[in-house]
Design an enzyme around this catalytic site. Structure first.
Site, PDB file in Angstrom:
ATOM      1  N   ASP A 137      59.906  19.363   0.530  1.00 25.63           N
ATOM      2  CA  ASP A 137      59.991  17.911   0.759  1.00 25.63           C
ATOM      3  C   ASP A 137      58.651  17.385   1.283  1.00 25.63           C
ATOM      4  O   ASP A 137      57.716  18.147   1.503  1.00 25.63           O
ATOM      5  CB  ASP A 137      61.149  17.573   1.716  1.00 25.63           C
ATOM      6  CG  ASP A 137      60.955  18.174   3.112  1.00 25.63           C
ATOM      7  OD1 ASP A 137      60.428  19.296   3.203  1.00 25.63           O
ATOM      8  OD2 ASP A 137      61.326  17.522   4.104  1.00 25.63           O
ATOM      9  N   HIS A 185      62.184  25.110  -5.271  1.00 17.35           N
ATOM     10  CA  HIS A 185      62.505  23.740  -4.849  1.00 17.35           C
ATOM     11  C   HIS A 185      61.287  23.211  -4.106  1.00 17.35           C
ATOM     12  O   HIS A 185      61.159  23.348  -2.894  1.00 17.35           O
ATOM     13  CB  HIS A 185      63.738  23.747  -3.937  1.00 17.35           C
ATOM     14  CG  HIS A 185      64.205  22.374  -3.542  1.00 17.35           C
ATOM     15  ND1 HIS A 185      65.061  21.622  -4.314  1.00 17.35           N
ATOM     16  CD2 HIS A 185      63.919  21.610  -2.455  1.00 17.35           C
ATOM     17  CE1 HIS A 185      65.292  20.459  -3.716  1.00 17.35           C
ATOM     18  NE2 HIS A 185      64.610  20.426  -2.583  1.00 17.35           N
ATOM     19  N   ASP A 215      66.752  31.356  -8.801  1.00 23.35           N
ATOM     20  CA  ASP A 215      65.431  30.802  -9.122  1.00 23.35           C
ATOM     21  C   ASP A 215      65.589  29.541  -9.963  1.00 23.35           C
ATOM     22  O   ASP A 215      65.222  29.498 -11.135  1.00 23.35           O
ATOM     23  CB  ASP A 215      64.564  31.848  -9.845  1.00 23.35           C
ATOM     24  CG  ASP A 215      63.153  31.322 -10.115  1.00 23.35           C
ATOM     25  OD1 ASP A 215      62.739  30.347  -9.438  1.00 23.35           O
ATOM     26  OD2 ASP A 215      62.472  31.868 -11.002  1.00 23.35           O
ATOM     27  N   GLU A 249      63.798  27.118  -1.883  1.00 23.78           N
ATOM     28  CA  GLU A 249      62.777  26.202  -1.391  1.00 23.78           C
ATOM     29  C   GLU A 249      61.646  27.054  -0.796  1.00 23.78           C
ATOM     30  O   GLU A 249      61.809  28.265  -0.604  1.00 23.78           O
ATOM     31  CB  GLU A 249      63.363  25.262  -0.316  1.00 23.78           C
ATOM     32  CG  GLU A 249      62.384  24.165   0.103  1.00 23.78           C
ATOM     33  CD  GLU A 249      63.031  22.976   0.814  1.00 23.78           C
ATOM     34  OE1 GLU A 249      64.270  22.962   0.965  1.00 23.78           O
ATOM     35  OE2 GLU A 249      62.290  22.058   1.216  1.00 23.78           O
TER      36      GLU A 249
HETATM   37  O1  9MR Z   1      64.703  18.397  -0.916  1.00 25.14           O
HETATM   38  C1  9MR Z   1      65.450  18.540   0.281  1.00 25.14           C
HETATM   39  C2  9MR Z   1      65.075  19.841   0.963  1.00 25.14           C
HETATM   40  O2  9MR Z   1      63.742  19.794   1.372  1.00 25.14           O
HETATM   41  C3  9MR Z   1      65.990  20.124   2.113  1.00 25.14           C
HETATM   42  O3  9MR Z   1      65.780  21.436   2.601  1.00 25.14           O
HETATM   43  C4  9MR Z   1      67.445  19.987   1.697  1.00 25.14           C
HETATM   44  C5  9MR Z   1      68.407  20.159   2.861  1.00 25.14           C
HETATM   45  O4  9MR Z   1      68.190  19.209   3.833  1.00 25.14           O
HETATM   46  O5  9MR Z   1      67.682  18.730   1.109  1.00 25.14           O
HETATM   47  C6  9MR Z   1      66.911  18.506  -0.050  1.00 25.14           C
HETATM   48  O6  9MR Z   1      67.196  17.242  -0.533  1.00 25.14           O
HETATM   49  C7  9MR Z   1      68.420  17.087  -1.204  1.00 25.14           C
HETATM   50  C8  9MR Z   1      69.392  16.299  -0.334  1.00 25.14           C
HETATM   51  O7  9MR Z   1      69.727  17.013   0.827  1.00 25.14           O
HETATM   52  C9  9MR Z   1      70.631  15.952  -1.100  1.00 25.14           C
HETATM   53  N1  9MR Z   1      70.291  15.238  -2.307  1.00 25.14           N
HETATM   54  C10 9MR Z   1      69.420  15.997  -3.191  1.00 25.14           C
HETATM   55  C11 9MR Z   1      68.128  16.321  -2.498  1.00 25.14           C
HETATM   56  C12 9MR Z   1      67.196  17.079  -3.427  1.00 25.14           C
HETATM   57  O8  9MR Z   1      67.796  18.229  -3.932  1.00 25.14           O
HETATM   58  O1  9MR Z   2      64.784  26.135   7.693  1.00 21.06           O
HETATM   59  C1  9MR Z   2      65.848  25.246   7.989  1.00 21.06           C
HETATM   60  C2  9MR Z   2      67.115  26.053   8.089  1.00 21.06           C
HETATM   61  O2  9MR Z   2      67.058  26.936   9.185  1.00 21.06           O
HETATM   62  C3  9MR Z   2      68.303  25.114   8.214  1.00 21.06           C
HETATM   63  O3  9MR Z   2      69.486  25.886   8.154  1.00 21.06           O
HETATM   64  C4  9MR Z   2      68.270  24.088   7.102  1.00 21.06           C
HETATM   65  C5  9MR Z   2      69.409  23.094   7.167  1.00 21.06           C
HETATM   66  O4  9MR Z   2      69.307  22.309   8.292  1.00 21.06           O
HETATM   67  O5  9MR Z   2      67.050  23.367   7.137  1.00 21.06           O
HETATM   68  C6  9MR Z   2      65.937  24.168   6.927  1.00 21.06           C
HETATM   69  O6  9MR Z   2      64.793  23.396   7.030  1.00 21.06           O
HETATM   70  C7  9MR Z   2      64.529  22.454   6.000  1.00 21.06           C
HETATM   71  C8  9MR Z   2      64.218  21.141   6.690  1.00 21.06           C
HETATM   72  O7  9MR Z   2      65.370  20.657   7.328  1.00 21.06           O
HETATM   73  C9  9MR Z   2      63.653  20.103   5.742  1.00 21.06           C
HETATM   74  N1  9MR Z   2      62.532  20.629   5.012  1.00 21.06           N
HETATM   75  C10 9MR Z   2      62.867  21.828   4.284  1.00 21.06           C
HETATM   76  C11 9MR Z   2      63.316  22.906   5.216  1.00 21.06           C
HETATM   77  C12 9MR Z   2      63.540  24.224   4.490  1.00 21.06           C
HETATM   78  O8  9MR Z   2      64.651  24.190   3.658  1.00 21.06           O
END
Ligand code: 9MR
Ligand code: 9MR
Length: 594
Positions: A191, A516, A558, A567
């Protein structure tokens, strides 16, 4: 019977009916990045998830010279090992006795050949440089020039020079809507937001890598714009983020905003394409103490580079101490995003990194400030938060980072900290000791996978952080068994694991191709941005993406929808930077000529 079954499989394969049958390269799982000449070398031969066919076989194995096909080594597969983390069974092919540089394949009659692999010195240098360079690709506010970024060059992402103070962060001097400038830093992950809590452990881990291996890093070049400026690339890279962190501190009171973020996640677009408002949100104790820890480290390590960065070390230390003072006035201010969203607009739905237990942040910040200033007060805080067993570091639990620092700097600390440091050293060693018996029991011969709970969101960072604990134990004792155990987790990350993936983009024969990661998804280039570590197997599968396998060590997909397993994130890359580079730095000392 066996023969008939194999023929039957072959026929199915030919007619295309059995799409998911595994290739011999998938069955014979190796470290795809290679093996050091005198270190342990093993492959794990796996069943196909459905039958024990391959693992159950009693075939011998051969190591062949890649160019000629000549046999250079032959051995017997080890006994069947049932994995504790999936239904997979394995047999280990151990060819450690082959101490020959070159390119090879493993061949197993009835199964076929493995990927080609290297045996040599410096075999992991490419991977070690790649994971550090991965941070350059995450830089937010500067263009990535082709000279450094190759085909992944791109314009600058978010400028972040006019970021709004969110109502949750409003203060007397900075009411809601005030514009502040907080440019630079790294994108957190796939993100486009920047989170102080997660930047804390990440930057702290990179700085620790430098502090443990200064001579190695002083000669390591990663082709970034700052290369050859007289400062090691790893410090220049860390500085790109540290300067951003400095701008996240409120100059009026020393408190640090939790993050710089969009209100909601951007779509799968180029970095900085959307011009939606960015915000800094509420200050918090975790963010502020993590900041204090990192800035204290920077204050200590940058002193040596005062010619290149005049006065910067002092500014860092001052920032750390003023963050500490703020935290003393706000010792347990949680960042509770749901709570904030009930009170303020706009609602913020990006990553929370919400943490409610601050004991470990107090501990780490006190440790770094003690190490950088020698002041007794920090030692007192350290003692008062020292209770409890050490645990593997994660973004929400940073206590062990303090142990590493205090134990590392034992000799240069004031006398009053001596006993504490000795105790921490012992605890780190005891923690690492518990890992030593794992490889012999694990189906893949790795430390990773000792418990199912290690397979959570970002599980690959657990493998890397276990490696760091082991490297520290090696540094404290000089006992090579710890380095050897650490190497098993590098093997894990680069292919010898239940999925058969080498989890770093651009490294090995079967790396993640669809992480991701918004920049990789939106750039129209087949290969993802290189040097990024995927999160790894996570049976939680919170993304509801398509997973072919769903057991703890196989639940990896993947696909770019799989943010829970595929991600990438800076706090996962940083321990990989430490582990890979530490092993490269130590290889000659640990696995030297007999
Ligand atoms: O892209 C987002 C990712 O960085 C986060 O780890 C994840 C969980 O918070 O959320 C992803 O964003 C998704 C969102 O939570 C729900 N709608 C789709 C988004 C993209 O897949
Ligand atoms: O690394 C984080 C993981 O420990 C948590 O379970 C998860 C859901 O809250 O979020 C992960 O962190 C994400 C962050 O919230 C948004 N940017 C992407 C991070 C990696 O997925």
């Amino acid at each position: 019977m066996k023969v008939t079954k194999l023929c039957f499989l072959a026929i199915l394969q030919c007619t295309g009916l059995l799409a998911a049958a595994q290739s011999s390269q998938d069955i014979i799982k190796i470290n795809q990045s290679g093996y050091y000449i005198r270190a342990s070398k093993i492959a794990a031969v796996t069943s196909d998830y459905k039958t024990d066919e391959y693992a159950g076989s009693n075939f011998g194995f051969f190591v062949l010279k890649a160019e000629t096909g000549d046999t250079v080594y032959k051995g017997a597969l080890g006994p069947i090992r049932q994995s504790g983390n999936s239904s997979i069974k394995t047999r280990i092919a151990d060819f450690s006795a082959l101490q020959l540089a070159g390119q090879f394949n493993i061949y197993i009659p009835g199964i076929g050949t493995s990927y080609t692999f290297n045996i040599g010195n410096d075999v992991h240098r490419k991977a070690a440089i790649a994971v550090l360079k991965g941070f350059y690709y995450q830089r937010v506010s500067m263009p990535l020039d082709e000279k450094y970024a190759g085909k992944w060059h791109r314009p600058a992402g978010h400028p972040d020079t006019a970021v709004l103070v969110h109502p949750s962060a409003a203060s007397l001097k900075r009411p809601a809507g005030t514009r502040i400038s907080t440019p630079g830093g790294w994108y957190d992950a796939g993100d486009y937001n920047k989170y102080v809590v997660n930047a804390g452990i990440t930057t702290g881990t990179l700085l620790a890598a430098y502090e443990d291996f200064p001579a190695y890093f002083e000669q390591l070049e990663t082709n970034i714009p700052e290369s050859r400026n007289g400062v090691p690339d790893i410090l220049d890279e860390a500085l790109y983020n540290i300067r951003w962190m400095l701008s996240m501190q409120d100059p009026d009171d020393g408190g640090v905003y939790n993050k710089c973020t969009n209100a909601a996640f951007d779509g799968m677009v180029r970095p900085g394409l959307t011009k939606l408002p960015r915000y800094v949100v509420q200050k918090g104790t975790a963010a502020t103490l993590d900041f204090a820890a990192v800035l204290a480290q920077a204050g200590r390590l940058l002193k040596k580079f005062s010619r290149q960065y005049p006065r910067l070390a002092d500014s860092c230390l001052r920032a750390a101490e003023s963050a500490w003072s703020w935290a003393q006035k706000n010792p347990a201010l949680e960042y509770n995003q749901n709570g904030i969203n009930q009170r303020f607009e706009p609602k913020v739905t990006t990553g929370g990194y919400g943490d409610r237990n601050f004991s470990d942040e107090w501990f780490w910040a006190a440790a770094e400030l003690l190490a950088s200033t020698g002041k007794k007060g920090y030692c007192d805080t350290l003692s008062s938060h020292a209770a409890g067993p050490v645990q593997l570091p994660s973004w929400g639990n940073v206590r062990m980072l303090g142990y590493y620092t205090i134990a590392r700097l034992q000799k240069s600390l004031p006398a009053f900290a001596g006993g504490l440091a000795e105790d921490m050293r012992k605890q780190v060693i005891a923690f690492a000791d518990a890992y030593l018996t794992r490889p012999a029991a694990n189906a893949f011969g790795t430390v990773m996978g000792g418990t199912k709970s290690e397979f959570n969101w970002g599980s690959n960072s657990n493998a890397a952080n276990q490696g760091i604990a082991l490297i520290n134990a090696y540094l404290f004792t000089g006992d090579k068994k710890y380095a050897a155990a650490a190497l098993t987790n590098l093997d894990y990350l680069l292919g010898r694991n239940a999925t058969g993936y080498s989890f770093v983009t651009g490294i090995g024969h079967k790396p993640p191709m669809r992480p991701h990661h918004r920049p990789s998804i939106s750039d129209g280039i087949d290969d993802p941005v290189p040097g990024l570590l995927a999160g790894g197997p996570n049976p939680g599968m919170q993304d509801h993406a398509y997973y072919e396998h769903t057991e703890p060590e196989t639940a990896y997909s993947d696909t770019d929808a799989s943010y829970a397993s595929n991600e990438i994130a800076i706090n996962w890359n940083a321990p990989a930077v430490y582990l890979f580079n530490a092993l490269e730095a130590l290889q000659k000392r640990v696995w030297s000529e007999p």
